[in-house]
Write an enzyme that holds these catalytic residues in place. Sequence first.
Site, PDB file in Angstrom:
ATOM      1  N   GLY A   1     -52.287 -32.247 -44.126  1.00  0.00           N
ATOM      2  CA  GLY A   1     -51.424 -31.112 -43.823  1.00  0.00           C
ATOM      3  C   GLY A   1     -51.945 -29.875 -44.529  1.00  0.00           C
ATOM      4  O   GLY A   1     -52.695 -29.980 -45.508  1.00  0.00           O
TER       5      GLY A   1
ATOM      6  N   GLU B   1     -45.290 -30.254 -46.833  1.00  0.00           N
ATOM      7  CA  GLU B   1     -45.708 -28.977 -46.226  1.00  0.00           C
ATOM      8  C   GLU B   1     -44.555 -27.987 -46.179  1.00  0.00           C
ATOM      9  O   GLU B   1     -44.746 -26.787 -46.404  1.00  0.00           O
ATOM     10  CB  GLU B   1     -46.289 -29.217 -44.828  1.00  0.00           C
ATOM     11  CG  GLU B   1     -47.514 -30.127 -44.799  1.00  0.00           C
ATOM     12  CD  GLU B   1     -48.582 -29.744 -45.808  1.00  0.00           C
ATOM     13  OE1 GLU B   1     -48.770 -28.544 -46.079  1.00  0.00           O
ATOM     14  OE2 GLU B   1     -49.240 -30.661 -46.346  1.00  0.00           O
TER      15      GLU B   1
HETATM   16 ZN    ZN Z   1     -49.979 -29.302 -50.577  1.00  0.00          ZN
END
Ligand code: ZN
Length: 188
Positions: free
Chosen positions: A46, A142
Amino acid sequence: MAVLPIRIMGDPILHSVAAPVDEITDEIRALVADMYETMDAAPGVGLAAPQVGVGLRIYTYSYQDDHGAPWRGEIINPELWMRPLEPGVPDPDEESEGCLSFPGERFPLRRSPAVHVTGTDLVGDPVDIRVNGWCARIMQHEFDHLDGILYVDRLDDGDWKTVQKIARKRGWGRPGAQWTPGIDELDA
Ligand code: ZN
């Protein structure tokens, strides 16, 4: 497209709340293309826009478990709901995560086992994701970046002290530290 430098803990943008995206412009499309390239080059599961120095509420993710098809996408202006955390101490083998903005390290952290995330994709179509397990962990990690939170900020006191020690040794924890996948060798 380009691989972008990734900011490291201590850069103010990583510790600030990111702003909503008002309109999906060519600039945003170019940014997201670069984020995919940077995430894949790192490699990471991510990447959030503040990690590449852009204070906007966008992240990309990419994950494949042992059986499943690749799971990839971008989310703009996400909202996240999660099941409450289960009590207890995280298992270092099963519940450790890492971050491209504190590269080369992993620490155990308890996360919610299930999340629901909504937002839009790059075309402006609605995104509606319900995931468990590692995918839920990625979403929480995230999403935290968009609120200026690094996973190391959530660690227990002992691990947080270790984080401080590592940061001091490597010259992190202050503005200006960054690395570029494929260019900078990181001493993990
Ligand atoms: Zn991170």
